[in-house]
Structures are given as C-alpha cells and as structure tokens.
Design a protein around this motif. Structure first.
Motif, mmCIF file in Angstrom:
data_model
loop_
_atom_site.group_PDB
_atom_site.id
_atom_site.type_symbol
_atom_site.label_atom_id
_atom_site.label_comp_id
_atom_site.label_asym_id
_atom_site.label_seq_id
_atom_site.Cartn_x
_atom_site.Cartn_y
_atom_site.Cartn_z
ATOM 1 N N ALA A 1 11.375 -67.545 69.242
ATOM 2 C CA ALA A 1 11.872 -66.512 70.160
ATOM 3 C C ALA A 1 13.234 -66.954 70.669
ATOM 4 C CB ALA A 1 10.898 -66.309 71.319
ATOM 5 N N PHE A 2 14.292 -66.471 70.013
ATOM 6 C CA PHE A 2 15.644 -66.880 70.420
ATOM 7 C C PHE A 2 16.725 -65.907 69.959
ATOM 8 C CE2 PHE A 2 15.691 -68.029 66.060
ATOM 9 C CZ PHE A 2 17.015 -68.119 65.672
ATOM 10 N N GLN A 3 16.373 -64.922 69.134
ATOM 11 C CA GLN A 3 17.380 -64.124 68.434
ATOM 12 C C GLN A 3 17.188 -62.629 68.650
ATOM 13 O OE1 GLN A 3 16.628 -64.760 64.153
ATOM 14 N NE2 GLN A 3 14.484 -65.031 64.684
ATOM 15 N N HIS A 4 18.262 -61.876 68.354
ATOM 16 C CA HIS A 4 18.154 -60.422 68.391
ATOM 17 C C HIS A 4 18.117 -59.875 66.961
ATOM 18 C CE1 HIS A 4 22.444 -60.604 67.647
ATOM 19 N NE2 HIS A 4 22.740 -60.988 68.859
ATOM 20 N N TYR A 5 17.885 -58.564 66.851
ATOM 21 C CA TYR A 5 17.676 -57.946 65.545
ATOM 22 C C TYR A 5 18.895 -58.077 64.627
ATOM 23 C CZ TYR A 5 13.321 -55.855 67.179
ATOM 24 O OH TYR A 5 12.038 -55.675 67.648
ATOM 25 N N ALA A 6 20.083 -57.922 65.179
ATOM 26 C CA ALA A 6 21.283 -58.009 64.340
ATOM 27 C C ALA A 6 21.431 -59.405 63.746
ATOM 28 C CB ALA A 6 22.519 -57.646 65.162
ATOM 29 N N TYR A 7 21.140 -60.419 64.556
ATOM 30 C CA TYR A 7 21.233 -61.798 64.067
ATOM 31 C C TYR A 7 20.218 -62.025 62.953
ATOM 32 C CZ TYR A 7 21.164 -66.888 63.890
ATOM 33 O OH TYR A 7 21.219 -68.189 63.456
ATOM 34 N N LEU A 8 18.976 -61.583 63.162
ATOM 35 C CA LEU A 8 17.943 -61.800 62.149
ATOM 36 C C LEU A 8 18.275 -61.068 60.854
ATOM 37 C CD1 LEU A 8 15.225 -62.939 61.267
ATOM 38 C CD2 LEU A 8 14.154 -60.863 62.147
ATOM 39 N N SER A 9 18.784 -59.855 60.963
ATOM 40 C CA SER A 9 19.144 -59.091 59.772
ATOM 41 C C SER A 9 20.167 -59.858 58.939
ATOM 42 C CB SER A 9 19.707 -57.728 60.171
ATOM 43 O OG SER A 9 20.150 -57.017 59.035
ATOM 44 N N SER A 10 21.164 -60.413 59.624
ATOM 45 C CA SER A 10 22.199 -61.192 58.945
ATOM 46 C C SER A 10 21.613 -62.470 58.353
ATOM 47 C CB SER A 10 23.318 -61.528 59.939
ATOM 48 O OG SER A 10 24.323 -62.313 59.331
ATOM 49 N N ALA B 1 33.279 -48.897 75.880
ATOM 50 C CA ALA B 1 34.235 -48.932 76.992
ATOM 51 C C ALA B 1 35.368 -47.934 76.783
ATOM 52 C CB ALA B 1 34.807 -50.339 77.150
ATOM 53 N N GLY B 2 35.386 -47.280 75.621
ATOM 54 C CA GLY B 2 36.396 -46.258 75.341
ATOM 55 C C GLY B 2 37.707 -46.797 74.815
ATOM 56 N N LEU B 3 37.730 -48.048 74.386
ATOM 57 C CA LEU B 3 38.972 -48.660 73.926
ATOM 58 C C LEU B 3 39.222 -48.454 72.440
ATOM 59 C CD1 LEU B 3 38.779 -52.001 75.944
ATOM 60 C CD2 LEU B 3 40.397 -50.121 76.317
ATOM 61 N N ILE B 4 38.166 -48.338 71.642
ATOM 62 C CA ILE B 4 38.298 -48.154 70.202
ATOM 63 C C ILE B 4 37.210 -47.185 69.718
ATOM 64 C CG2 ILE B 4 39.249 -50.471 69.801
ATOM 65 C CD1 ILE B 4 36.448 -51.281 68.748
ATOM 66 N N LYS B 5 37.325 -46.788 68.462
ATOM 67 C CA LYS B 5 36.269 -46.046 67.791
ATOM 68 C C LYS B 5 35.894 -46.801 66.524
ATOM 69 C CE LYS B 5 37.450 -41.422 69.515
ATOM 70 N NZ LYS B 5 37.848 -40.036 69.147
ATOM 71 N N LEU B 6 34.614 -46.703 66.157
ATOM 72 C CA LEU B 6 34.117 -47.435 65.003
ATOM 73 C C LEU B 6 33.548 -46.504 63.954
ATOM 74 C CD1 LEU B 6 32.155 -50.386 66.668
ATOM 75 C CD2 LEU B 6 34.274 -50.581 65.370
ATOM 76 N N ASP B 7 33.677 -46.900 62.688
ATOM 77 C CA ASP B 7 33.007 -46.217 61.596
ATOM 78 C C ASP B 7 31.659 -46.887 61.409
ATOM 79 O OD1 ASP B 7 32.123 -45.050 59.310
ATOM 80 O OD2 ASP B 7 33.663 -45.884 57.989
ATOM 81 N N LYS B 8 30.566 -46.165 61.690
ATOM 82 C CA LYS B 8 29.226 -46.751 61.607
ATOM 83 C C LYS B 8 28.610 -46.635 60.223
ATOM 84 C CE LYS B 8 28.212 -45.461 66.384
ATOM 85 N NZ LYS B 8 27.234 -44.760 67.250
ATOM 86 N N SER B 9 29.347 -46.115 59.250
ATOM 87 C CA SER B 9 28.765 -45.876 57.936
ATOM 88 C C SER B 9 28.376 -47.160 57.216
ATOM 89 C CB SER B 9 29.754 -45.092 57.060
ATOM 90 O OG SER B 9 30.946 -45.837 56.855
ATOM 91 N N ASN B 10 28.909 -48.288 57.659
ATOM 92 C CA ASN B 10 28.612 -49.557 56.992
ATOM 93 C C ASN B 10 27.347 -50.217 57.519
ATOM 94 O OD1 ASN B 10 30.857 -49.383 55.351
ATOM 95 N ND2 ASN B 10 32.187 -50.372 56.834
ATOM 96 N N GLY B 11 26.638 -49.565 58.431
ATOM 97 C CA GLY B 11 25.413 -50.150 58.963
ATOM 98 C C GLY B 11 25.609 -50.702 60.355
ATOM 99 N N ALA B 12 24.621 -51.473 60.800
ATOM 100 C CA ALA B 12 24.609 -51.966 62.180
ATOM 101 C C ALA B 12 25.757 -52.916 62.476
ATOM 102 C CB ALA B 12 23.279 -52.641 62.480
ATOM 103 N N LEU B 13 26.032 -53.845 61.552
ATOM 104 C CA LEU B 13 27.069 -54.838 61.813
ATOM 105 C C LEU B 13 28.440 -54.293 61.437
ATOM 106 C CD1 LEU B 13 25.416 -58.191 60.661
ATOM 107 C CD2 LEU B 13 25.560 -57.220 62.952
ATOM 108 N N SER B 14 29.358 -54.374 62.381
ATOM 109 C CA SER B 14 30.716 -53.892 62.156
ATOM 110 C C SER B 14 31.713 -55.048 62.272
ATOM 111 C CB SER B 14 31.077 -52.817 63.180
ATOM 112 O OG SER B 14 30.263 -51.680 63.039
ATOM 113 N N THR B 15 32.849 -54.891 61.647
ATOM 114 C CA THR B 15 33.948 -55.857 61.760
ATOM 115 C C THR B 15 35.192 -55.094 62.204
ATOM 116 O OG1 THR B 15 34.815 -55.594 59.506
ATOM 117 C CG2 THR B 15 32.946 -57.110 59.804
#
Length: 284
Positions: A92-101, A159-173
């Motif tokens: 018990a130490f991680q979140h879903y995004a970390y485990l997926s990666s 926070a309204g500073l940027i917009k993201l393309d979510k088509s690549n899945g949960a993890l974004s760069t």
C-alpha cells in the motif's frame, strides 16, 4: 510392581501427556497464526502514517483475527518487486497511474483490491499569491517521472493554465499540451529536487510529502489539486497479485482499512487535508 512405583509411573505418563498436549496446542496455534498473518509492504510515512496503520492493524486483529505484519521499504520500486516475487502478500504505497506505468514497464500483474487515500498535490509560488498573477512566459517546474509529470500537468490544466489532449490515455507529457496561452516554460525536474528550485522560478507543482519535508508553508500554495474525475488515477490503494485479488483474507485487510475509525484518524493526522480518505469519494 509396588503401589508406589505405579503412582510414579502414572505421574510420569501424566507429565508426558501434558508436555505433548502443550506442544500440539502451541503448534496448532502457531499454524493458525501463520495462516492469518499478512505481510504488507509500506514506504516510510512518518508518525502520521504510523498512527493510521496502527489503527488498521488493531481493526484487522480485533474483527478478523488477522496478524498484519508491516514490511518497510525505502525505494519506490521495491514494494512491487517484493509483491511480485511473493516476499510480501500486499502493499500500500502507490496510486493507479503509478501502477499502470509500473505494470507496463515490468510486465506485472499487480491489481488494486481496495482504495485507501488520495494525497492532493499543490501549485506553489514564492512570488505570486494567485494563479491569475502568474505572468506570460513564466517558468513552472513539474516532476519529471511519468506518473507525477502527468499529474502535475492535470493540475495546470485544472488551474486553467494549459489544455491537454487526453487521447493518449491517462498519462500525459508536455507533448500533449494543446494550448498554452501564457507561453509558459514548463521545466521537468526530479520531484525531490523541485522545492529547491522554487526560489529561482515562478511556480512549481510539488508533491505533498516533498513540500512537507522542505517545510514549504501552506500559505505558499496558490492552487490545490481538485477532487474530480481527473483525480481517480491518483487514488492510492491496497495492492495484490492478480491471482489473489479475491482472496478472503486480503479482502478483510481492506475492510480493516476502510472503516470510520481509520477515516477519523486520517482527518485528525492531516487537518490540512494533506491526505483524504478515498474509499467513499464521489468524483465528478
């Protein structure tokens, strides 16, 4: 054989019987205890986390007769490796995004069997008091590891500073940024080192634990990660091997965690909302 010798012989038999019976009872007790012992891997969390897990351990013992044994690790990669190898039963130490990666990189089959907490991260600044004050061409530091980089970008998005393309899945760069109207320079930095950069840049997204370690005051937080549908991937959980996901003993450990007395301790230990019980969250 004399009456006296008969009594001595009977006494010897009684003593032997008591010893054998005691050994058998102790062996049975030890076997039962071993079957009800669950090894759970954790990362260091300080006194606050210790208080939470102490209550979970007490719940497990009292309600389910489970002996919860904590195995501590210092490297974030170790708990999943230990779980995969069978060195421990749960972690018990991680979140879903970390485990997926992690599963993808290590061909793992670790799964969640129950949610625990979520630890919102913040956007901090020593120069500005509000997000709206961040100027054009400002520099903002974010973590450079895959899961935390993505999480920080979602914070900037919300926070309204940027917009993201979510088509690549949960993890974004940063490559997934589709709109950056203020032409911000987003600087990728090791998460543990970001607090040191805060004096020389405009703002930074910093994980709660690193902000606390660096003694960055809450007043310097200008934006807190909201709890919405984007937050689901950042919820922490109790993990097991896929083959054990329905094991009754392990499900009872989850039940020992997801209780009102644990929720109350989390809120007591983190009055600033540094950690929030996540098993009953309604994310919209």
């Amino acid at each position: 054989m004399s009456e006296r010798n008969k009594k001595i012989l009977i006494g010897i038999f009684i003593v032997i019987f008591i010893i054998v019976a005691s050994v058998f009872i102790e062996k049975s007790r030890s076997t039962k205890e071993a079957k009800n012992t669950v090894k759970l891997g954790l990362m260091p969390g300080g006194k606050q986390e210790d208080a939470i897990w102490k209550q979970v351990k007490a719940n497990a013992k009292k309600e389910y007769h489970i002996n919860l044994k904590f195995i501590n690790f210092t490297d974030g990669d170790e708990p999943n490796k230990a779980l995969t190898s069978g060195e421990i039963d749960l972690n018990a130490f991680q979140h879903y995004a970390y485990l997926s990666s992690w599963n993808k990189a290590n061909h793992g089959d670790i799964v969640s069997i129950g949610d625990t907490i979520i630890t919102p991260i913040h956007l901090y600044s020593f120069k500005y008091k509000k997000v709206s004050e961040i100027p054009d061409s400002a520099t903002i530091a974010i973590p450079n590891d895959a899961s935390n980089e993505s999480r920080a970008l979602y914070v900037l998005k919300n926070a309204g500073l940027i917009k993201l393309d979510k088509s690549n899945g949960a993890l974004s760069t940063i490559k997934d940024i589709t709109s950056n109207p203020k032409k911000l320079t987003i600087k990728e930095v090791d998460a543990s080192q970001i607090p040191r950069t805060l004096t020389s840049i405009d703002a930074a997204v910093i994980n709660y634990n690193f902000a606390i370690s660096a003694k960055i005051p809450e007043k310097d937080s200008i934006y807190k990660e909201p709890l919405n549908k984007d937050s689901a991937q950042w919820i922490n959980f109790i993990a097991a091997r896929k083959k054990d996901k329905n094991k009754k003993l392990y499900k009872e450990v989850v039940k020992a965690y997801e209780q009102k007395n644990v929720s109350e301790i989390i809120k007591k230990e983190y009055p600033d909302g540094g950690e929030i019980p996540a098993w009953n969250l309604n994310l919209k």
